[in-house]
Enzyme design. Sequence first.
Site, PDB file in Angstrom:
ATOM      1  N   MET A 184      28.953 108.977  75.031  1.00  0.00           N
ATOM      2  CA  MET A 184      30.388 109.119  75.249  1.00  0.00           C
ATOM      3  C   MET A 184      30.800 110.487  75.814  1.00  0.00           C
ATOM      4  O   MET A 184      31.863 110.994  75.505  1.00  0.00           O
ATOM      5  CB  MET A 184      31.154 108.853  73.937  1.00  0.00           C
ATOM      6  CG  MET A 184      30.978 107.444  73.407  1.00  0.00           C
ATOM      7  SD  MET A 184      31.471 106.173  74.590  1.00  0.00           S
ATOM      8  CE  MET A 184      33.246 106.400  74.529  1.00  0.00           C
ATOM      9  N   ARG A 185      29.911 111.062  76.600  1.00  0.00           N
ATOM     10  CA  ARG A 185      30.243 112.376  77.147  1.00  0.00           C
ATOM     11  C   ARG A 185      30.062 112.349  78.672  1.00  0.00           C
ATOM     12  O   ARG A 185      29.106 111.746  79.169  1.00  0.00           O
ATOM     13  CB  ARG A 185      29.303 113.414  76.529  1.00  0.00           C
ATOM     14  CG  ARG A 185      29.866 114.798  76.502  1.00  0.00           C
ATOM     15  CD  ARG A 185      29.060 115.675  75.579  1.00  0.00           C
ATOM     16  NE  ARG A 185      29.344 115.429  74.177  1.00  0.00           N
ATOM     17  CZ  ARG A 185      30.437 115.813  73.544  1.00  0.00           C
ATOM     18  NH1 ARG A 185      31.379 116.461  74.181  1.00  0.00           N
ATOM     19  NH2 ARG A 185      30.617 115.536  72.261  1.00  0.00           N
ATOM     20  N   LYS A 210      29.740 123.790  77.954  1.00  0.00           N
ATOM     21  CA  LYS A 210      29.031 122.581  78.394  1.00  0.00           C
ATOM     22  C   LYS A 210      27.708 122.900  79.088  1.00  0.00           C
ATOM     23  O   LYS A 210      26.727 122.173  78.952  1.00  0.00           O
ATOM     24  CB  LYS A 210      29.937 121.779  79.324  1.00  0.00           C
ATOM     25  CG  LYS A 210      29.406 120.416  79.646  1.00  0.00           C
ATOM     26  CD  LYS A 210      30.497 119.452  79.990  1.00  0.00           C
ATOM     27  CE  LYS A 210      29.901 118.094  80.282  1.00  0.00           C
ATOM     28  NZ  LYS A 210      30.921 117.068  80.394  1.00  0.00           N
ATOM     29  N   GLY A 242      24.602 102.395  68.448  1.00  0.00           N
ATOM     30  CA  GLY A 242      23.216 102.300  68.900  1.00  0.00           C
ATOM     31  C   GLY A 242      22.609 100.912  68.915  1.00  0.00           C
ATOM     32  O   GLY A 242      21.383 100.781  68.897  1.00  0.00           O
ATOM     33  N   ASN A 244      23.501 103.659  83.425  1.00  0.00           N
ATOM     34  CA  ASN A 244      24.490 103.447  82.363  1.00  0.00           C
ATOM     35  C   ASN A 244      24.834 101.970  82.242  1.00  0.00           C
ATOM     36  O   ASN A 244      24.695 101.212  83.200  1.00  0.00           O
ATOM     37  CB  ASN A 244      25.764 104.247  82.686  1.00  0.00           C
ATOM     38  CG  ASN A 244      26.790 104.186  81.564  1.00  0.00           C
ATOM     39  OD1 ASN A 244      26.422 104.209  80.378  1.00  0.00           O
ATOM     40  ND2 ASN A 244      28.055 104.089  81.903  1.00  0.00           N
ATOM     41  N   ASN A 260      22.544  98.896  71.423  1.00  0.00           N
ATOM     42  CA  ASN A 260      21.779  98.786  72.681  1.00  0.00           C
ATOM     43  C   ASN A 260      20.483  99.587  72.607  1.00  0.00           C
ATOM     44  O   ASN A 260      19.441  99.134  73.079  1.00  0.00           O
ATOM     45  CB  ASN A 260      22.627  99.268  73.862  1.00  0.00           C
ATOM     46  CG  ASN A 260      23.571  98.195  74.354  1.00  0.00           C
ATOM     47  OD1 ASN A 260      23.158  97.244  75.009  1.00  0.00           O
ATOM     48  ND2 ASN A 260      24.840  98.316  73.993  1.00  0.00           N
ATOM     49  N   HIS A 320      28.113  99.561  81.131  1.00  0.00           N
ATOM     50  CA  HIS A 320      29.565  99.638  80.889  1.00  0.00           C
ATOM     51  C   HIS A 320      30.097  98.230  80.595  1.00  0.00           C
ATOM     52  O   HIS A 320      29.771  97.286  81.322  1.00  0.00           O
ATOM     53  CB  HIS A 320      30.261 100.242  82.114  1.00  0.00           C
ATOM     54  CG  HIS A 320      31.713 100.455  81.883  1.00  0.00           C
ATOM     55  ND1 HIS A 320      32.186 101.500  81.117  1.00  0.00           N
ATOM     56  CD2 HIS A 320      32.797  99.730  82.261  1.00  0.00           C
ATOM     57  CE1 HIS A 320      33.510 101.412  81.053  1.00  0.00           C
ATOM     58  NE2 HIS A 320      33.900 100.349  81.737  1.00  0.00           N
TER      59      HIS A 320
HETATM   60  C1  GRF Z   1      28.473  99.373  74.716  1.00  0.00           C
HETATM   61  O1  GRF Z   1      29.531  98.453  74.781  1.00  0.00           O
HETATM   62  C2  GRF Z   1      28.200  99.980  76.063  1.00  0.00           C
HETATM   63  O2  GRF Z   1      28.467  99.111  77.124  1.00  0.00           O
HETATM   64  C3  GRF Z   1      29.175 101.129  76.099  1.00  0.00           C
HETATM   65  O3  GRF Z   1      29.183 101.629  74.784  1.00  0.00           O
HETATM   66  C4  GRF Z   1      28.847 100.579  73.880  1.00  0.00           C
HETATM   67  C5  GRF Z   1      27.720 101.061  73.004  1.00  0.00           C
HETATM   68  O4  GRF Z   1      27.428 100.174  71.962  1.00  0.00           O
HETATM   69  N1  GRF Z   1      28.807 102.087  77.103  1.00  0.00           N
HETATM   70  P1  GRF Z   1      26.154 100.439  71.029  1.00  0.00           P
HETATM   71  O5  GRF Z   1      26.325 101.854  70.471  1.00  0.00           O
HETATM   72  O6  GRF Z   1      24.942 100.301  71.855  1.00  0.00           O
HETATM   73  O7  GRF Z   1      26.239  99.423  69.935  1.00  0.00           O
END
Ligand code: GRF
Length: 186
Positions: free
Chosen positions: A87-88, A64, A12, A104, A14, A106
Amino acid sequence: MKNIAIFASGSGSNFENLINNKELNKYANIEFLICDKKEAYVLERAKKINIKSYLVDFTKFNNKKDFENKILELVKNIDFIVLAGYMRIISSYFIENFRGKIINIHPSLLPKYKGINSIKRAYNDKEEYIGVSIHYVNEEIDAGKILAQDKFKVDYSKNLDEITQQVHELEHKLYPKTLVKLFEGE
Ligand code: GRF
């Protein structure tokens, strides 16, 4: 003002970075976090910084569709869904309900290195540049229209952990900036 929900499954960083971004807060009400994993550290972060969170534990649902229906109920007044390490895979049924409204981040220069372990794979391939992409979510994994990308030249005297750290720093700059631009124009 846009009403935002952030979806996350992991650490988390981000998520916390978006919450703390003053500029983004001028354009977005970050209403709550949705997390699908009870052990995810992002839930602790939400508690610490006083953001409402919903744990929608995937393992507690029969399928789901039921899981996603629960989430759809929670996000019914939300304008945009911001994925931050969620992650889903989101089904086409869900996407249909939020077409063009799911974003999203990435950790690769898409279309390269879709899927998992992107930083490691790019590093092991000795890519000259490593970067991050912000994109719309569609039915294909990591393949929606790209909103923004940024990159840096890799210094291979640094190990994978150091490069991963550098990627996260880039993410923490690019994600709020891109969302501000998007919401400002809406
Ligand atoms: C990040 O690298 C993002 O690009 C990817 O998952 C990671 C999440 O990191 N989708 P965090 O949980 O925000 O630290």
